[in-house]
Design an enzyme around this catalytic site. Structure first.
Site: not given
Length: 321
Positions: A227, A270
């Protein structure tokens, strides 16, 4: 989950349990954990009170977890010390815990998410990571050194993140070669002869004449996961072009070799971390934007400017100033 052999994985059912948001932890502590600990320690609800700001401080700076196990321990610490004070001086009557006296009940703070600042910098970008205790904001740093175009990556990174850095470097080189990323001539180191002869050096020389060092701080903590691609590309583009990166932007997303932004997992955690760090803008893959925003807490959706990106060029247009 990817480490489980495919034949076995096909015969299993998976239940995803997401981490609590800070607001959910606050309500759990207020409604259940604190009253339960007060009762356990033989106190009456009228003998102790904890202010809203003090409770939020305990959640943000004294615990870091997906659940509330350590939060319960901190509540027990508060109540136990309060009970001791009341036993030592019965005339106190009531203990009120606020931001002013919280440090007298708990040890020094254990965790702290770095808040964003208003200073744009070259070679520093905010990446978003998923951890076993929720989300986190990772600052990825880069410096350039006169060299031959080599790159080293440090920070206890796993193979997936190392591959992301190599892909990001190839993508940035392609952008420079196709003039999609403007390179200031002052950034290209010239030899004495090139300066004297006033040779027009192509932009591609910037990555051939510098070595890059990419580092993800907190080197003792292992990091891995697919990511960090767009964050890696952004920090490399910044250091090679000499353009600053906005410090109030955080991002997550993988990139392909052709520059497409690919979807990622753990988006909820996140973005909660980005919200906690007081970021203004969060860049996420377009596919995650289409399917995962409903899972976000209301305060996160309203407190962040969440933008969908499909290509790495879109990312650089937003973050580079």
């Amino acid at each position: 989950m990817s480490r489980i052999p495919a034949p076995l994985r096909d015969r299993m059912e998976f239940i995803s349990v997401t981490s609590y948001t800070p607001q959910e932890k606050f309500e759990i502590a207020k409604r259940y954990l604190l009253p339960q600990e007060i009762k356990k320690h033989g106190l009456k609800p009228s003998e102790i009170s904890v202010s809203k700001t003090a409770l939020e401080e305990v959640i943000h700076k004294y615990t870091r977890e997906a659940g509330v196990r350590n939060l319960r321990r901190r509540m027990a610490d508060l109540v136990r010390k309060s009970a001791k004070k009341i036993l030592e001086d019965p005339e106190i009557g009531k203990i009120s815990i606020s931001m002013k006296n919280l440090k007298g009940f708990l040890d020094k703070t254990v965790f702290e998410i770095d808040k964003t600042d208003a200073i744009a910098r070259i070679g520093v970008v905010n990446g978003l990571a998923w951890t076993s205790v929720g989300g986190d904001v990772l600052k990825i740093e880069a410096i350039r050194i006169k060299g031959k175009g080599l790159m080293q990556v440090t920070g206890s990174l796993g193979e997936v993140m190392k591959e992301s850095s190599r892909i990001a470097m190839s993508v940035v080189k392609t952008l420079i070669d196709t003039s999609s990323l403007a390179i200031a001539k002052d950034n290209i180191p010239l030899s004495v002869k090139e300066k004297e002869d006033k040779i027009d050096v192509p932009a591609s020389e910037v990555y051939k004449r510098y070595d890059l060092h990419i580092h993800v701080p907190d080197g003792a903590t292992p990091k891995d996961g697919p990511s960090a691609g767009i964050a890696m590309a952004s920090v490399m583009a910044s250091i090679l072009s000499g353009r600053k990166i906005r410090s109030d932007i955080a991002m997550t997303g993988e990139i392909s070799l052709t520059g497409d932004v690919l979807p990622i997992g753990g988006l909820r955690e996140k973005l909660i971390a980005a919200y906690g760090a007081e970021m203004v803008i969060a860049l996420i893959p377009a596919k995650n934007f289409e399917r995962d925003l409903d899972d976000l807490p209301k305060e996160v959706r309203e407190g962040l400017d969440i933008r969908a990106v499909k290509r790495v060029e879109e990312v650089l247009d937003i973050v580079l100033v």
